[in-house]
Each structure stands twice: as structure tokens, then as C-alpha cells.
Design a protein around this motif. Structure first.
Motif, PDB file in Angstrom:
ATOM      1  N   ALA A 334       9.303  13.376   4.446  1.00 48.15           N
ATOM      2  CA  ALA A 334       9.027  12.934   3.218  1.00 48.15           C
ATOM      3  C   ALA A 334       9.785  11.856   2.539  1.00 48.15           C
ATOM      4  N   ASN A 335      11.073  12.029   2.849  1.00 47.15           N
ATOM      5  CA  ASN A 335      12.199  11.088   2.129  1.00 47.15           C
ATOM      6  C   ASN A 335      12.077   9.781   2.934  1.00 47.15           C
ATOM      7  N   GLU A 336      11.610   9.751   4.223  1.00 51.64           N
ATOM      8  CA  GLU A 336      11.491   8.333   5.134  1.00 51.64           C
ATOM      9  C   GLU A 336      10.132   7.719   4.570  1.00 51.64           C
ATOM     10  N   LEU A 337       9.248   8.405   4.204  1.00 45.75           N
ATOM     11  CA  LEU A 337       7.925   7.940   3.706  1.00 45.75           C
ATOM     12  C   LEU A 337       8.247   7.487   2.130  1.00 45.75           C
ATOM     13  N   LEU A 338       8.748   8.075   1.613  1.00 41.47           N
ATOM     14  CA  LEU A 338       9.102   7.483   0.036  1.00 41.47           C
ATOM     15  C   LEU A 338      10.021   6.276   0.129  1.00 41.47           C
ATOM     16  N   ARG A 339      10.952   6.175   1.189  1.00 43.38           N
ATOM     17  CA  ARG A 339      11.622   4.908   1.263  1.00 43.38           C
ATOM     18  C   ARG A 339      10.469   3.955   1.888  1.00 43.38           C
ATOM     19  N   GLN A 340       9.898   3.989   2.737  1.00 42.98           N
ATOM     20  CA  GLN A 340       8.823   2.909   2.956  1.00 42.98           C
ATOM     21  C   GLN A 340       8.003   2.399   1.925  1.00 42.98           C
ATOM     22  N   VAL A 341       7.682   3.412   0.888  1.00 40.72           N
ATOM     23  CA  VAL A 341       6.885   3.008  -0.044  1.00 40.72           C
ATOM     24  C   VAL A 341       7.610   2.134  -1.093  1.00 40.72           C
ATOM     25  N   GLN A 342       8.753   2.717  -1.249  1.00 37.44           N
ATOM     26  CA  GLN A 342       9.764   1.791  -2.158  1.00 37.44           C
ATOM     27  C   GLN A 342      10.037   0.376  -1.613  1.00 37.44           C
ATOM     28  N   GLY A 343      10.472   0.285  -0.293  1.00 39.11           N
ATOM     29  CA  GLY A 343      10.730  -1.083   0.307  1.00 39.11           C
ATOM     30  C   GLY A 343       9.321  -1.967   0.283  1.00 39.11           C
ATOM     31  N   GLN A 344       8.349  -1.564   0.313  1.00 34.99           N
ATOM     32  CA  GLN A 344       7.192  -2.386   0.271  1.00 34.99           C
ATOM     33  C   GLN A 344       6.285  -2.667  -0.893  1.00 34.99           C
ATOM     34  N   ALA A 345       6.826  -1.807  -2.119  1.00 36.61           N
ATOM     35  CA  ALA A 345       6.033  -1.623  -3.372  1.00 36.61           C
ATOM     36  C   ALA A 345       6.916  -2.649  -4.342  1.00 36.61           C
ATOM     37  N   ARG A 346       6.582  -3.953  -4.180  1.00 37.18           N
ATOM     38  CA  ARG A 346       7.210  -4.904  -5.045  1.00 37.18           C
ATOM     39  C   ARG A 346       6.350  -6.180  -5.273  1.00 37.18           C
ATOM     40  N   GLN A 347       6.558  -6.753  -6.176  1.00 39.18           N
ATOM     41  CA  GLN A 347       5.853  -7.766  -6.949  1.00 39.18           C
ATOM     42  C   GLN A 347       5.616  -8.968  -5.882  1.00 39.18           C
ATOM     43  N   VAL A 348       4.392  -9.510  -5.645  1.00 40.57           N
ATOM     44  CA  VAL A 348       4.414 -10.644  -4.729  1.00 40.57           C
ATOM     45  C   VAL A 348       3.607 -11.624  -5.556  1.00 40.57           C
ATOM     46  N   VAL A 349       3.994 -13.128  -5.554  1.00 34.92           N
ATOM     47  CA  VAL A 349       3.589 -14.114  -6.330  1.00 34.92           C
ATOM     48  C   VAL A 349       2.592 -14.885  -5.097  1.00 34.92           C
ATOM     49  N   LEU A 350       1.406 -14.798  -5.414  1.00 30.14           N
ATOM     50  CA  LEU A 350       0.553 -15.695  -4.264  1.00 30.14           C
ATOM     51  C   LEU A 350       0.776 -17.218  -4.780  1.00 30.14           C
ATOM     52  N   PRO A 351       0.763 -18.087  -3.533  1.00 30.43           N
ATOM     53  CA  PRO A 351       1.005 -19.504  -3.849  1.00 30.43           C
ATOM     54  C   PRO A 351      -0.407 -19.857  -4.367  1.00 30.43           C
ATOM     55  N   ARG A 352      -0.537 -21.028  -5.372  1.00 29.40           N
ATOM     56  CA  ARG A 352      -1.643 -21.736  -5.631  1.00 29.40           C
ATOM     57  C   ARG A 352      -2.100 -22.811  -4.646  1.00 29.40           C
ATOM     58  N   PRO A 353      -3.243 -22.829  -4.230  1.00 27.19           N
ATOM     59  CA  PRO A 353      -3.635 -24.150  -3.428  1.00 27.19           C
ATOM     60  C   PRO A 353      -3.701 -25.513  -4.244  1.00 27.19           C
ATOM     61  N   ASP A 354      -2.493 -25.813  -5.005  1.00 25.76           N
ATOM     62  CA  ASP A 354      -2.540 -26.731  -5.606  1.00 25.76           C
ATOM     63  C   ASP A 354      -2.892 -28.164  -4.927  1.00 25.76           C
ATOM     64  N   ASP A 355      -2.233 -28.332  -3.829  1.00 24.77           N
ATOM     65  CA  ASP A 355      -2.513 -29.589  -2.791  1.00 24.77           C
ATOM     66  C   ASP A 355      -3.924 -29.798  -2.423  1.00 24.77           C
ATOM     67  N   THR A 356      -4.643 -28.496  -2.314  1.00 26.91           N
ATOM     68  CA  THR A 356      -6.216 -28.889  -1.934  1.00 26.91           C
ATOM     69  C   THR A 356      -6.853 -29.373  -3.357  1.00 26.91           C
ATOM     70  N   LEU A 357      -6.807 -28.591  -4.510  1.00 18.48           N
ATOM     71  CA  LEU A 357      -7.352 -28.965  -5.568  1.00 18.48           C
ATOM     72  C   LEU A 357      -6.951 -30.584  -5.885  1.00 18.48           C
ATOM     73  N   ALA A 358      -5.762 -30.975  -6.003  1.00 17.81           N
ATOM     74  CA  ALA A 358      -5.699 -32.354  -6.162  1.00 17.81           C
ATOM     75  C   ALA A 358      -6.502 -33.231  -5.216  1.00 17.81           C
ATOM     76  N   ALA A 359      -6.264 -32.805  -3.811  1.00 15.70           N
ATOM     77  CA  ALA A 359      -6.825 -33.805  -2.899  1.00 15.70           C
ATOM     78  C   ALA A 359      -8.467 -33.648  -3.103  1.00 15.70           C
ATOM     79  N   LEU A 360      -8.909 -32.609  -3.515  1.00  9.98           N
ATOM     80  CA  LEU A 360     -10.528 -32.330  -3.892  1.00  9.98           C
ATOM     81  C   LEU A 360     -10.899 -33.399  -5.055  1.00  9.98           C
ATOM     82  N   THR A 361      -9.807 -33.328  -5.885  1.00 12.81           N
ATOM     83  CA  THR A 361     -10.218 -34.225  -7.164  1.00 12.81           C
ATOM     84  C   THR A 361      -9.912 -35.577  -6.984  1.00 12.81           C
TER      85      THR A 361
END
Length: 367
Positions: A334-361
């Protein structure tokens, strides 16, 4: 009369041989002149009267004609007014029809313009719309899969088009695709399954206040069964004597008794003495409280509130370390499962495809 006399006196005397002159009848001449004037006046009066009568007749005739013409003009004016009203209504209807035709013409022109756009512009518009929809889906779900799928599909379409001016757009798509793939995305479903597994194990976890002796005896027996005594092979031609058999039997019995006696007594260091003072009803509420905290952490993960989930997981792990047996294998799982969830549960910011949108414009002229 004096003038006449003077004139007569001035005239030379007739010759004696001439005849005597007759006197002029002036009264008759006067009457004749008067009569002549009267006749002329009567003639003129008759002519004036006849002319006046003709003028009156002409005036009456013209007045009658003017009255007829006036009535006819009034009738024609009424007809003209009716005709003007009909004409105004028809003109209004024609204006409405003309406005409708103009609107239909503008719509038709827009449709023709939209249909006459080039194939490249259609491809660019479709790619941009799909990427923006994928951005919205990624923001809602917190997963990069919609954005990765949209960029991959855009790369495939640009590769099939084979247009030289679209190469810049394709390179921008490839760069954004690599950046999005390099970001490690949280697998919320797997983390939720791990939390469910911990909640399922809570009813089986041994508390410090009631160490499970049966598990300890079973572990001793398992260790004993895992390491069986190796008997020496008998020498050929020699049979084991009864003394050796009795000695071997005695060792087995003594080992079993000693193992059972050792399993009855356990010496454990307890960091939190209050864990030993839990009543049976408090143990039940402890397990239920842990289940509620795990449920709160699961809901926080699903709603992407990772700070709240981390706080709940830290509280659950602290309670496990305080009140449950750290020597138990299930507590360790149980402790190992909780440590795994704690290690993976973090905020992740997805990068925006700004280069693609600028190239399309930049690829669409007129933007």
C-alpha cells in the motif's frame, strides 16, 4: 353763317350774262346726314349685338367644353391617382424582389468564392480548425492525445499534398509534434486504479495494536518449508540405525517446538505509543476515514486538482505509518502504491503548437 357770307362776298360777282345760282337745301342735307349716321349706327349696333351674341354663344360653348374637360380631367386624375398607387405598390414589390435578388446574388457570390478557393487554402483551413479543436479537447481532458493525433493527421495531409509552399508548415508541424510527444502526460486512469487497490487493501492491513500472529506463524512455516533439511544420502551397503532415526526425529520435534515458541513472542519498536490504544470501534472509523481520504484524492486527480490530491495522499501515508504494522507485506504494498501515485500526480503544462498556427497564418495570403 358769317363765314359763308364772307366767302360769298369775297367771290367775284358773276357775270351779268350768267344764270342766277340756286340756293343749297342745307336742312335736307343735314337730315340726310343724320339719317345716314343713324343707319350707320344701327348697322354698327346690329353688328356689335350679333358679335356679342356670337361671343356669348362661343363663351357658353367653351364653358361647357371646359366643364366637360374638367370633369374628364378629374376622372383622369382619379385614374392617374389609382394608377400611381398601383404603380407605387408594384415599385415597392419590385424593390423587395430586387433586394431579395441582390441578397441571393451576394450569397451566391460568397458561395462561388468559397467554392473557388484553392485546394491548399482548404487544406490549411481544415488543419487549423482541427488543431484548435484538439487544443480545446486537450485543455478539457488534460491529455495530449487529441493534440498529438491532430498534428499527426496534419503531417500526413501535408505529406500527401506535396506543395512546395507548404513545406514550412509541415516543418512547423513536425517541431510541435516532437515537443508535445516529449512531455510526459499523467495517466489518470492508472493512478485511479492504484488508489482503488489501496482502498481495497485497507480492510486487510494489520494494525500495530493487533499484530496478526497467524501471519507471523505462517511466515515462519513458509520459511521453514522453503528451506527443507537436507538429509545425507545413505552409503551403499549401510542402513540407517534406529539411533540415528530417533535423533533425527528428536531434532525435528525440537525445531518445531522452538519455532512455535519464538513465534508467540514478538518484540517491536513502536514510534507512536498512541497507536496501541485504539479501541475496536476506533479501528473501524480509522479505516473508513482512510477510505474517504483516498476517495477525495481520486476525485481530485480526476478533476486535475493535483495539490489537493497530494495533500490527501500525504495524510493517508502518515496514518499508515502511524497506525499500521510496518513489517506487514500488505502495508508495504500500500505504501509503495501511494508513493507511485504521489510521484506521478503533478501538474503538466502541455505546449501549444504556436509554430504551426503561425505557419498556417503566414501560408494563407491576405491574412
Amino acid at each position: 353763317m358769317s363765314d359763308d357770307q364772307n366767302t360769298t362776298a369775297a367771290e367775284p360777282a358773276p357775270a351779268p350774262s350768267a344764270l342766277p345760282a340756286k340756293p343749297i337745301p342745307w336742312p335736307q342735307v343735314g337730315f340726310a346726314a343724320i339719317a345716314l349716321f343713324a343707319v350707320a349706327g344701327l348697322a354698327m349696333a346690329w353688328l356689335s349685338h350679333s358679335r356679342l351674341l356670337s361671343l356669348e354663344q362661343e363663351l357658353v360653348r367653351r364653358q361647357a367644353n371646359s366643364q366637360g374637360e374638367a370633369s374628364e380631367a378629374r376622372a383622369q386624375s382619379r385614374q392617374a391617382q389609382d394608377l400611381s398607387r398601383d404603380t407605387a405598390a408594384k415599385v415597392a414589390l419590385l424593390d423587395a424582389r430586387l433586394a431579395e435578388v441582390a441578397l441571393q446574388r451576394s450569397q451566391l457570390e460568397e458561395l462561388i468564392q468559397s467554392m473557388s478557393r484553392s485546394r491548399d487554402e482548404n487544406v490549411i483551413g481544415d488543419i487549423e480548425a482541427s488543431i484548435r479543436v484538439a487544443l480545446q479537447q486537450a485543455a478539457i481532458t488534460g491529455s495530449a492525445e487529441p493534440l498529438v493525433a491532430a498534428l499527426r493527421q496534419a503531417d500526413e495531409r501535408l505529406a500527401r499534398s506535396k506543395q512546395p509552399r507548404m513545406e514550412g508548415v509541415r516543418r512547423a508541424v513536425v517541431r510541435d509534434l516532437d515537443r508535445v510527444k516529449s512531455v510526459s502526460v499523467i495517466d489518470v486512469a492508472t493512478l485511479a486504479i492504484k488508489l482503488d487497490e489501496v482502498a481495497r487493501l485497507l480492510d486487510e492491513l494489520p494494525l500495530v495494536a493487533s499484530a496478526d500472529k497467524a501471519d507471523a506463524l505462517q511466515s515462519v512455516r513458509e520459511r521453514r518449508a522453503a528451506k527443507p533439511a537436507v538429509k545425507p544420502a545413505p552409503v551403499k551397503g549401510q542402513e540407517p540405525g534406529w539411533l540415528d532415526a530417533a535423533n533425527e526425529r528428536w531434532q525435528e520435534v525440537w525445531g518445531l517446538v522452538w519455532g512455535e515458541a519464538r513465534s508467540l513472542i514478538r518484540v517491536t519498536r513502536i514510534e507512536h505509543p498512541e497507536a496501541m490504544l485504539l479501541a475496536p470501534d476506533q479501528r473501524y472509523f480509522l479505516r473508513e476515514n482512510l477510505k474517504l481520504r483516498l476517495l477525495n484524492a481520486r476525485l481530485a486527480l480526476l478533476s486535475r486538482q493535483y495539490d489537493t490530491a497530494q495533500a490527501d495522499l500525504r495524510d493517508v501515508q502518515a496514518l499508515l505509518e502511524r497506525y499500521f504494522d510496518p513489517q506487514s507485506r500488505k502495508v508495504g504494498v500500500a505504501n509503495e502504491l501511494l508513493r507511485q501515485v504521489q510521484g506521478q500526480a503533478r501538474q503538466v503544462v502541455l505546449p501549444r503548437p504556436d509554430d504551426t498556427l503561425a505557419a498556417l497564418t503566414a501560408a494563407v495570403p491576405g491574412r
